[in-house]
Scaffold this motif. Structure first.
Motif, PDB file in Angstrom:
ATOM      1  N   ALA A 107       0.823  -1.208   0.000  1.00 33.94           N
ATOM      2  CA  ALA A 107       0.000   0.000   0.000  1.00 33.94           C
ATOM      3  C   ALA A 107       0.858   1.260   0.000  1.00 33.94           C
ATOM      4  O   ALA A 107       0.508   2.269  -0.608  1.00 33.94           O
ATOM      5  N   GLN A 108       2.010   1.188   0.669  1.00 35.33           N
ATOM      6  CA  GLN A 108       2.887   2.355   0.769  1.00 35.33           C
ATOM      7  C   GLN A 108       3.722   2.560  -0.488  1.00 35.33           C
ATOM      8  O   GLN A 108       4.006   3.694  -0.876  1.00 35.33           O
ATOM      9  N   THR A 109       4.137   1.467  -1.125  1.00 32.29           N
ATOM     10  CA  THR A 109       4.976   1.555  -2.330  1.00 32.29           C
ATOM     11  C   THR A 109       4.376   0.672  -3.424  1.00 32.29           C
ATOM     12  O   THR A 109       4.943  -0.365  -3.783  1.00 32.29           O
ATOM     13  N   PRO A 110       3.232   1.066  -3.965  1.00 32.72           N
ATOM     14  CA  PRO A 110       2.519   0.205  -4.923  1.00 32.72           C
ATOM     15  C   PRO A 110       3.268  -0.046  -6.220  1.00 32.72           C
ATOM     16  O   PRO A 110       3.053  -1.084  -6.866  1.00 32.72           O
ATOM     17  N   ASP A 111       4.156   0.860  -6.618  1.00 36.64           N
ATOM     18  CA  ASP A 111       4.864   0.673  -7.885  1.00 36.64           C
ATOM     19  C   ASP A 111       5.724  -0.587  -7.878  1.00 36.64           C
ATOM     20  O   ASP A 111       5.945  -1.202  -8.925  1.00 36.64           O
ATOM     21  N   VAL A 112       6.235  -0.971  -6.710  1.00 38.50           N
ATOM     22  CA  VAL A 112       7.047  -2.188  -6.632  1.00 38.50           C
ATOM     23  C   VAL A 112       6.206  -3.392  -7.039  1.00 38.50           C
ATOM     24  O   VAL A 112       6.622  -4.220  -7.854  1.00 38.50           O
ATOM     25  N   ASN A 113       5.006  -3.496  -6.475  1.00 38.36           N
ATOM     26  CA  ASN A 113       4.144  -4.632  -6.798  1.00 38.36           C
ATOM     27  C   ASN A 113       3.653  -4.581  -8.236  1.00 38.36           C
ATOM     28  O   ASN A 113       3.486  -5.620  -8.875  1.00 38.36           O
ATOM     29  N   ARG A 114       3.421  -3.383  -8.758  1.00 38.63           N
ATOM     30  CA  ARG A 114       3.002  -3.271 -10.159  1.00 38.63           C
ATOM     31  C   ARG A 114       4.098  -3.797 -11.078  1.00 38.63           C
ATOM     32  O   ARG A 114       3.827  -4.511 -12.042  1.00 38.63           O
ATOM     33  N   LEU A 115       5.337  -3.424 -10.775  1.00 36.51           N
ATOM     34  CA  LEU A 115       6.454  -3.882 -11.600  1.00 36.51           C
ATOM     35  C   LEU A 115       6.585  -5.399 -11.540  1.00 36.51           C
ATOM     36  O   LEU A 115       6.733  -6.060 -12.573  1.00 36.51           O
ATOM     37  N   VAL A 116       6.519  -5.960 -10.333  1.00 31.52           N
ATOM     38  CA  VAL A 116       6.655  -7.412 -10.186  1.00 31.52           C
ATOM     39  C   VAL A 116       5.502  -8.130 -10.875  1.00 31.52           C
ATOM     40  O   VAL A 116       5.701  -9.145 -11.554  1.00 31.52           O
ATOM     41  N   ALA A 117       4.284  -7.611 -10.721  1.00 36.02           N
ATOM     42  CA  ALA A 117       3.125  -8.238 -11.365  1.00 36.02           C
ATOM     43  C   ALA A 117       3.280  -8.239 -12.881  1.00 36.02           C
ATOM     44  O   ALA A 117       2.968  -9.230 -13.552  1.00 36.02           O
ATOM     45  N   ASP A 118       3.782  -7.140 -13.427  1.00 37.95           N
ATOM     46  CA  ASP A 118       3.969  -7.049 -14.876  1.00 37.95           C
ATOM     47  C   ASP A 118       5.030  -8.034 -15.356  1.00 37.95           C
ATOM     48  O   ASP A 118       4.848  -8.723 -16.367  1.00 37.95           O
ATOM     49  N   GLU A 119       6.134  -8.121 -14.629  1.00 35.68           N
ATOM     50  CA  GLU A 119       7.217  -9.016 -15.045  1.00 35.68           C
ATOM     51  C   GLU A 119       6.852 -10.483 -14.838  1.00 35.68           C
ATOM     52  O   GLU A 119       7.402 -11.364 -15.512  1.00 35.68           O
ATOM     53  N   SER A 120       5.926 -10.768 -13.932  1.00 35.43           N
ATOM     54  CA  SER A 120       5.605 -12.156 -13.592  1.00 35.43           C
ATOM     55  C   SER A 120       4.891 -12.904 -14.709  1.00 35.43           C
ATOM     56  O   SER A 120       4.804 -14.142 -14.668  1.00 35.43           O
ATOM     57  N   VAL A 121       4.377 -12.196 -15.692  1.00 34.25           N
ATOM     58  CA  VAL A 121       3.685 -12.864 -16.803  1.00 34.25           C
ATOM     59  C   VAL A 121       4.611 -13.087 -17.991  1.00 34.25           C
ATOM     60  O   VAL A 121       4.173 -13.584 -19.036  1.00 34.25           O
ATOM     61  N   ARG A 122       5.886 -12.739 -17.836  1.00 37.92           N
ATOM     62  CA  ARG A 122       6.849 -12.890 -18.928  1.00 37.92           C
ATOM     63  C   ARG A 122       8.010 -13.765 -18.481  1.00 37.92           C
ATOM     64  O   ARG A 122       8.597 -13.523 -17.433  1.00 37.92           O
TER      65      ARG A 122
END
Length: 214
Positions: A107-122
């Motif tokens: 919740a505090q640093t959402p960009d980290v999770n967005r990046l990981v979520a994006d990379e996790s499908v590749r």
């Protein structure tokens, strides 16, 4: 470091930039999280950093190396957030505390999770890097607790990969704000509400994973 302009030397070039290293990496994280690695061009990074288009290659060597520097910095900060001392807790409470901190960090640093979520499908070298240096160490810290809970019947026996996604997947609720707004979340989601949402999500997930928890 100060925010004043200063020179950095890479090879024979002297690079002058008004941003601190932390600011450069923070803007890099924002960009990679928003656009994804492939769509993030060196020229776009330069535009957002307000530097010449040679800056990333001159200072970091390549876009790929800049991405790693961005990830290392972001994960180092995330790791510090997750390493808060809990003390000697029973397995159930240890898992609850760890998952709650994980959601708070998301919740505090959402960009980290967005990046990981994006990379996790590749299937890529970048995912290998994330897995080796950050995902697996995080999971290795949780897995023994999960195994003990399953062995004693306090958690249903489930494949470990499914447990991993059951724990980490709900963090998307903390990070996918455009969708959350369309589902009714206030656009004035403040710090206190983020904290409360993280705890509520942890309680919801733990009720499913630990059905006998009082």
């Amino acid at each position: 470091m100060t925010a004043d302009a200063r020179d950095r030397t890479t090879g024979s070039r002297s690079i002058s930039v008004a941003l601190t290293e932390d600011e450069i990496l923070r803007r890099g994280l924002d960009t990679f999280a928003e656009l994804g690695y492939e769509a993030t061009t060196v020229r776009e990074l330069a535009r957002r950093l307000k530097v010449s288009h040679n800056f990333v290659n001159d200072r970091y060597g390549s876009k790929a190396r800049f991405w790693r520097a961005v990830v290392d910095a972001a994960m180092r900060e995330r790791g510090e957030e997750l390493k808060a001392v809990i003390g000697e807790l029973p397995d159930e409470e240890l898992l609850v505390a760890t998952v709650t901190r994980f959601y708070r960090a998301a919740a505090q640093t959402p960009d980290v999770n967005r990046l990981v979520a994006d990379e996790s499908v590749r299937d890529s070298d970048r995912l290998d890097y994330l897995h080796e240096h950050f995902i697996e160490p995080f999971w290795a810290g949780i897995r023994p607790t999960v195994e003990r809970l399953m062995a004693t019947g306090r958690m249903p026996r489930t494949a470990m990969d499914m447990v991993f996604f059951a724990i980490t997947g709900p963090a998307l609720a903390m990070t996918h704000e455009p969708l959350a707004y369309r589902l009714g979340r206030s656009r004035d989601w403040n710090v206190r509400e983020r904290e409360e949402s993280a705890e509520a999500m942890a309680n919801l997930v733990m009720r499913g994973l630990l059905p006998h928890r009082s």
